[in-house]
Design a protein around this motif. Structure first.
Motif, PDB file in Angstrom:
ATOM      1  N   HIS A   1     -63.873  95.437  10.040  1.00 33.92           N
ATOM      2  CA  HIS A   1     -63.529  95.335  11.459  1.00 33.92           C
ATOM      3  C   HIS A   1     -62.710  96.556  11.818  1.00 33.92           C
ATOM      4  O   HIS A   1     -61.929  97.044  10.986  1.00 33.92           O
ATOM      5  N   ARG A   2     -62.831  97.014  13.054  1.00 32.36           N
ATOM      6  CA  ARG A   2     -61.971  98.103  13.502  1.00 32.36           C
ATOM      7  C   ARG A   2     -60.529  97.616  13.472  1.00 32.36           C
ATOM      8  O   ARG A   2     -60.242  96.490  13.829  1.00 32.36           O
ATOM      9  N   GLY A   3     -59.632  98.482  12.986  1.00 28.20           N
ATOM     10  CA  GLY A   3     -58.229  98.121  12.937  1.00 28.20           C
ATOM     11  C   GLY A   3     -57.819  97.348  11.699  1.00 28.20           C
ATOM     12  O   GLY A   3     -56.684  96.900  11.602  1.00 28.20           O
ATOM     13  N   VAL A   4     -58.733  97.181  10.750  1.00 23.60           N
ATOM     14  CA  VAL A   4     -58.430  96.446   9.523  1.00 23.60           C
ATOM     15  C   VAL A   4     -58.877  97.271   8.315  1.00 23.60           C
ATOM     16  O   VAL A   4     -60.059  97.592   8.179  1.00 23.60           O
ATOM     17  N   GLN A   5     -57.905  97.620   7.478  1.00 22.19           N
ATOM     18  CA  GLN A   5     -58.186  98.379   6.256  1.00 22.19           C
ATOM     19  C   GLN A   5     -57.819  97.516   5.059  1.00 22.19           C
ATOM     20  O   GLN A   5     -56.907  96.694   5.141  1.00 22.19           O
ATOM     21  N   MET A   6     -58.533  97.703   3.960  1.00 25.14           N
ATOM     22  CA  MET A   6     -58.165  96.984   2.745  1.00 25.14           C
ATOM     23  C   MET A   6     -57.937  97.977   1.621  1.00 25.14           C
ATOM     24  O   MET A   6     -58.664  98.950   1.471  1.00 25.14           O
ATOM     25  N   GLU A   7     -56.863  97.721   0.878  1.00 23.48           N
ATOM     26  CA  GLU A   7     -56.481  98.550  -0.259  1.00 23.48           C
ATOM     27  C   GLU A   7     -57.063  97.904  -1.508  1.00 23.48           C
ATOM     28  O   GLU A   7     -56.860  96.722  -1.763  1.00 23.48           O
TER      29      GLU A   7
END
Length: 162
Positions: free
Chosen positions: A133-139
């Motif tokens: 999703h735009r605005g959601v990053q996962m490490e």
């Protein structure tokens, strides 16, 4: 507000992969990777973007490269055994991946396409990629990401030097 799980997050959980989520507020404009890195409190060397290219038969290939880098077309084609690659037209991105620009994760596309993660990722303990999703990053750990996406690791990016 609790973060809604994306398909990419569910896949990582099903595979037993640990990940951290970082979100940021979106404006109307498309953000550059360096801005995303600042918004999530990460170094730009840790934040990677997902690019889709196609061969002459329209077969998709996924490349995960540093946000401040560019795909080296010659190295990318060699990494996937093709003579030439072309950027997937933006108008086809959602149809091919199920994702939109700015929210395209290498995890959880409609199909598992051949994927290459740039070798620079191995210099990081973890990297950030879109969570779908735009605005959601996962490490996520690079090895775990490679395992889940069945990616190979190769030197496919030109890196910008500040």
């Amino acid at each position: 507000m609790k973060q809604k799980k994306t398909n990419a997050m569910r896949i990582l959980e099903n595979e037993g992969v640990d990940y951290e989520v970082r979100t940021f507020k979106l404006g109307k404009e498309h953000l550059e990777g360096k801005e995303v890195a600042e918004l999530i409190g990460a170094s730009s060397e840790q934040v990677f973007k997902t690019l889709l290219f196609i061969n002459n038969n329209h077969d998709p290939y996924v490349f995960v490269i540093p946000v401040e880098g560019n795909l080296n077309m010659k190295h990318a084609a060699q990494a996937v055994g093709e003579k030439k690659l072309h950027l997937l037209p933006l108008s086809e991105l959602t149809k091919v991946t199920g994702y939109i620009r700015g929210g395209c994760s290498p995890v959880g596309m409609k199909h598992l396409y051949p994927t290459v993660i740039d070798a620079s990722a191995e210099q990081q303990k973890t990297i950030f990629v879109s969570a779908g999703h735009r605005g959601v990053q996962m490490e996520v750990n690079v090895e775990d990401l490679a395992k889940v996406t069945k990616a190979k690791i190769a030197d496919v990016a030109n890196h910008h030097v500040n």
